[in-house]
Design a protein around this motif. Sequence first.
Motif, PDB file in Angstrom:
ATOM      1  N   VAL A 214       0.872  -1.235  -0.016  1.00  0.00           N
ATOM      2  CA  VAL A 214      -0.127   0.007   0.145  1.00  0.00           C
ATOM      3  C   VAL A 214       0.896   1.238  -0.130  1.00  0.00           C
ATOM      4  CG1 VAL A 214      -1.460   1.237   1.322  1.00  0.00           C
ATOM      5  CG2 VAL A 214      -2.246  -0.964   0.868  1.00  0.00           C
ATOM      6  N   MET A 215       1.996   1.268   0.720  1.00  0.00           N
ATOM      7  CA  MET A 215       2.865   2.477   0.753  1.00  0.00           C
ATOM      8  C   MET A 215       3.661   2.497  -0.371  1.00  0.00           C
ATOM      9  SD  MET A 215       2.500   4.558   3.385  1.00  0.00           S
ATOM     10  CE  MET A 215       4.292   5.379   2.915  1.00  0.00           C
ATOM     11  N   SER A 216       3.572   1.540  -1.195  1.00  0.00           N
ATOM     12  CA  SER A 216       4.294   1.530  -2.368  1.00  0.00           C
ATOM     13  C   SER A 216       3.404   2.293  -3.578  1.00  0.00           C
ATOM     14  CB  SER A 216       4.702   0.332  -2.961  1.00  0.00           C
ATOM     15  OG  SER A 216       5.100   0.157  -4.440  1.00  0.00           O
ATOM     16  N   GLU A 246      13.072   3.309  -4.584  1.00  0.00           N
ATOM     17  CA  GLU A 246      14.003   4.371  -4.465  1.00  0.00           C
ATOM     18  C   GLU A 246      13.609   5.723  -3.773  1.00  0.00           C
ATOM     19  OE1 GLU A 246      16.270   3.488  -8.876  1.00  0.00           O
ATOM     20  OE2 GLU A 246      14.108   4.359  -8.957  1.00  0.00           O
ATOM     21  N   ILE A 247      12.444   5.936  -4.063  1.00  0.00           N
ATOM     22  CA  ILE A 247      11.927   7.169  -3.252  1.00  0.00           C
ATOM     23  C   ILE A 247      12.181   6.930  -1.519  1.00  0.00           C
ATOM     24  CG2 ILE A 247       9.963   8.520  -2.587  1.00  0.00           C
ATOM     25  CD1 ILE A 247       8.850   8.191  -5.340  1.00  0.00           C
ATOM     26  N   LEU A 248      12.008   5.660  -1.247  1.00  0.00           N
ATOM     27  CA  LEU A 248      11.802   5.274   0.144  1.00  0.00           C
ATOM     28  C   LEU A 248      13.180   5.542   0.631  1.00  0.00           C
ATOM     29  CD1 LEU A 248      10.354   4.731   2.770  1.00  0.00           C
ATOM     30  CD2 LEU A 248      10.431   2.291   2.049  1.00  0.00           C
ATOM     31  N   GLU A 249      14.105   4.922  -0.320  1.00  0.00           N
ATOM     32  CA  GLU A 249      15.549   4.831   0.055  1.00  0.00           C
ATOM     33  C   GLU A 249      16.123   6.267   0.292  1.00  0.00           C
ATOM     34  OE1 GLU A 249      18.534   2.465   0.118  1.00  0.00           O
ATOM     35  OE2 GLU A 249      17.147   0.887   0.593  1.00  0.00           O
ATOM     36  N   GLU A 267      10.524  -0.284   7.241  1.00  0.00           N
ATOM     37  CA  GLU A 267       9.252  -0.207   7.987  1.00  0.00           C
ATOM     38  C   GLU A 267       9.251   0.976   8.536  1.00  0.00           C
ATOM     39  OE1 GLU A 267       6.991  -2.879  11.331  1.00  0.00           O
ATOM     40  OE2 GLU A 267       8.866  -3.673  10.500  1.00  0.00           O
ATOM     41  N   LYS A 268      10.128   1.529   9.421  1.00  0.00           N
ATOM     42  CA  LYS A 268      10.150   2.766  10.085  1.00  0.00           C
ATOM     43  C   LYS A 268       9.564   3.903   9.196  1.00  0.00           C
ATOM     44  CE  LYS A 268      12.421   5.587  13.238  1.00  0.00           C
ATOM     45  NZ  LYS A 268      13.742   5.869  13.993  1.00  0.00           N
ATOM     46  N   GLY A 269      10.304   3.886   8.011  1.00  0.00           N
ATOM     47  CA  GLY A 269      10.070   4.944   7.156  1.00  0.00           C
ATOM     48  C   GLY A 269       8.633   5.048   6.394  1.00  0.00           C
ATOM     49  N   ARG A 270       7.954   3.684   6.278  1.00  0.00           N
ATOM     50  CA  ARG A 270       6.756   3.762   5.719  1.00  0.00           C
ATOM     51  C   ARG A 270       5.742   4.359   6.799  1.00  0.00           C
ATOM     52  NH1 ARG A 270       8.423  -1.730   4.662  1.00  0.00           N
ATOM     53  NH2 ARG A 270       9.223  -1.883   2.399  1.00  0.00           N
TER      54      ARG A 270
END
Length: 296
Positions: A214-216, A246-249, A267-270
């Motif tokens: 979902v976060m993707s 790549e955005i999450l990274e 997981e923390k980032g999401r």
Amino acid sequence: MTEEMKNDLPTVHWFPGHMAKARRLITENLKLVDVVIELLDARIPYSSANPMLLELIGEKPRVVALNKSDLADPATTKAWIDLYKKQQVQAVSIDAMTGVGMKTLVKMAEELARVKTEKLVSRGANARAARVMILGIPNVGKSSLINRLAGASVTRTADKPGVTKSKQWIKIGKNLDLLDTPGILWPKFEDMTVGLKLAFTGAINDEAYDMEKVMSVFLETMAADYPERLIERYKLIGELPKTSAEILEMIGKKRGFLLKGGIIDHEKGRRIIINEFRAGKLGLISLDQPNAQQVH
């Protein structure tokens, strides 16, 4: 959301047992009220509108209240209000937390109820307050709205769906009696993007779907529609990467969401990103754009 994105969407469904009970409760008590206030999330007026409600309401007068307007794009919210008016539906934008729009909402409800209350008086009955029912999906802000209208914390509130699970009458001034009911979702989302937007905004419990998938989609949606919000909030340099991973990274590195060895804590980032969206920290964002076919 592009057509390519729509072709590969994760499925989101959630219909706990108390939802079926809520439908029965609403059906049983509709005859007690004069007007229905349909409470929607101003960020997703289409996705947060339960098509089941019109079937349940029938010919009962209703007011549409677009809550959490402080989190939505004001121009888009105005366009939604204009569209409802064209469809002969009373509508108002509100913020239950600050009280914006409360007087207008109460006035609309009282005016719509007056036909019923005056008819009762003409038949010899004693004058009474207008009776109103608030309906909406979970976590759209019903408890906060009732508390604001009543001027006291009369209902339990929590930033999670499914808190209100039984009916209660609340006196709102001299002219309004309000019936609170549980929020109800519908068993199946015909449009998969509806389920996703409900997940984005927190209407569906986070434990009920695959957060990674979902976060993707959320990051891809933000990159397509509001890229500047991500760049500004997370102080990113240059253009956004093409993929959600790549955005999450990039965000993880910038904000320091790191595990041992410098590995990004995805997981923390999401969790942080979706919570910041829900809190309005990514700016004023509307995920549903109005068109005539979307007014239930």
